[in-house]
Design an enzyme around this catalytic site. Structure first.
Site, mmCIF file in Angstrom:
data_model
loop_
_atom_site.group_PDB
_atom_site.id
_atom_site.type_symbol
_atom_site.label_atom_id
_atom_site.label_comp_id
_atom_site.label_asym_id
_atom_site.label_seq_id
_atom_site.Cartn_x
_atom_site.Cartn_y
_atom_site.Cartn_z
ATOM 1 N N SER A 1 0.829 -1.197 0.000
ATOM 2 C CA SER A 1 0.000 0.000 0.000
ATOM 3 C C SER A 1 0.874 1.262 0.000
ATOM 4 C CB SER A 1 -0.961 -0.045 1.194
ATOM 5 O OG SER A 1 -1.973 0.919 1.067
ATOM 6 N N ASP B 1 -9.889 -5.427 -4.672
ATOM 7 C CA ASP B 1 -9.421 -4.356 -3.778
ATOM 8 C C ASP B 1 -10.407 -3.195 -3.822
ATOM 9 O OD1 ASP B 1 -8.001 -2.191 -2.535
ATOM 10 O OD2 ASP B 1 -6.118 -3.238 -2.938
ATOM 11 N N HIS C 1 -8.660 -5.020 0.151
ATOM 12 C CA HIS C 1 -7.364 -4.374 0.375
ATOM 13 C C HIS C 1 -6.676 -4.900 1.632
ATOM 14 C CE1 HIS C 1 -4.436 -1.159 -0.267
ATOM 15 N NE2 HIS C 1 -4.511 -0.880 1.018
#
Length: 276
Positions: free
Chosen positions: A154, A223, A251
């Site tokens: 991320s 996601d 996610h």
């Protein structure tokens, strides 16, 4: 009445845009989620060295160096782990254990303002934190860049990509990473001029244009925070050699360590490009 309603809507719109511009830090950084260090690698069967990394601007970063299993005479390589925008290093134990089983040492640290690290997070500050960790490996431990794997998840992927553009690690692995903050903001707030309002850049795609290390991109079509097309665009931008790993789940669900076949793809990629 119509004029009054339109005026109210316009003011609300402008007010929300102003809030988004002024309070971006609270939307980007979540150090308050799980600030406590509830366990260490030792409780998970891994030896480790507790470290404090000092940044050039005076911050103290809490870190762990987890060596490869002692049954091996030498680690296959060293993973510099750059985590996402929430929580702390103790919440990445499954990922640390995965690399440990693959025969890699791991250096993981908390950014400024996260966990037990001092300071307050900022884009410039996090870049400096990543550079400090790299310097610890290459200068203080004397590790060759070709033996270092930059792993970013991320937000950490933007840091890893920028570091890879500056240095030349053995490999770069990006998991569930966005192309840039302005791109992501435009996806999350399509009804606002989000690109113009974004004060942060974290431009992963731009960094990849300057990266010549082997790159593995991992992303899930499911996601819900960073759309799958971000991973696709990053893969398209990256130079060869490169590989794409399709994950599954949201996610915060689609972690590489969760499926043996995903771990196998990662292991094969590292075997080919780092373990030489």
């Amino acid at each position: 009445m119509l004029t009054s309603l339109l005026t109210t809507l316009a003011l609300a719109y402008a007010g929300f845009a102003a809030l988004l511009f002024l309070f971006q830090d609270t939307l980007a950084y979540y150090p308050q989620i799980g600030r406590e260090i509830h366990s260490t690698p030792r409780e998970h069967g891994m030896g480790y060295e507790a470290l404090t990394l000092a940044t050039p601007d005076g911050e103290k970063l809490d870190a762990w160096f987890v060596p490869a299993p002692s049954v091996q005479t030498e680690a296959h390589g060293i993973v510099l782990f750059l985590h996402g925008n929430a929580g702390n290093i103790a919440q990445r134990m499954d990922s640390i254990a995965m690399f440990h089983r693959l025969g890699y040492s791991v250096l993981i640290f908390d950014y400024r303002g996260y966990g037990r690290s001092s300071g307050k997070p900022s884009e410039a500050g996090l870049y400096q934190d990543a550079e400090t960790a790299w310097a610890h490996l290459t200068r203080q431990r004397g590790i060759e860049p070709a033996r270092i794997v930059l792993f970013g998840e991320s937000l950490g992927g933007a840091l890893a990509a920028r570091l890879a553009a500056q240095e030349q690690p053995g490999a770069l692995v990006l998991s569930s990473v966005f192309t840039s903050v302005p791109d992501l903001a435009a996806d999350l707030y399509p009804w606002l001029p989000a690109r113009w309002l974004a004060r942060m850049r974290y431009d992963t795609r731009e960094a990849l244009t300057q990266t010549r290390s082997p790159v593995l991109i991992a992303h899930s079509p499911d996601d819900e925070i960073v759309p799958f097309r971000h991973g696709q665009r990053l893969f398209k931008t990256a130079a060869e050699p490169k590989a794409f790993l399709k994950l599954a789940g949201g996610h915060n669900d689609g972690f590489i360590f969760m499926r043996p076949e995903w771990v196998a793809v990662l292991a094969g990629f590292l075997r080919e490009h780092v373990e030489q």
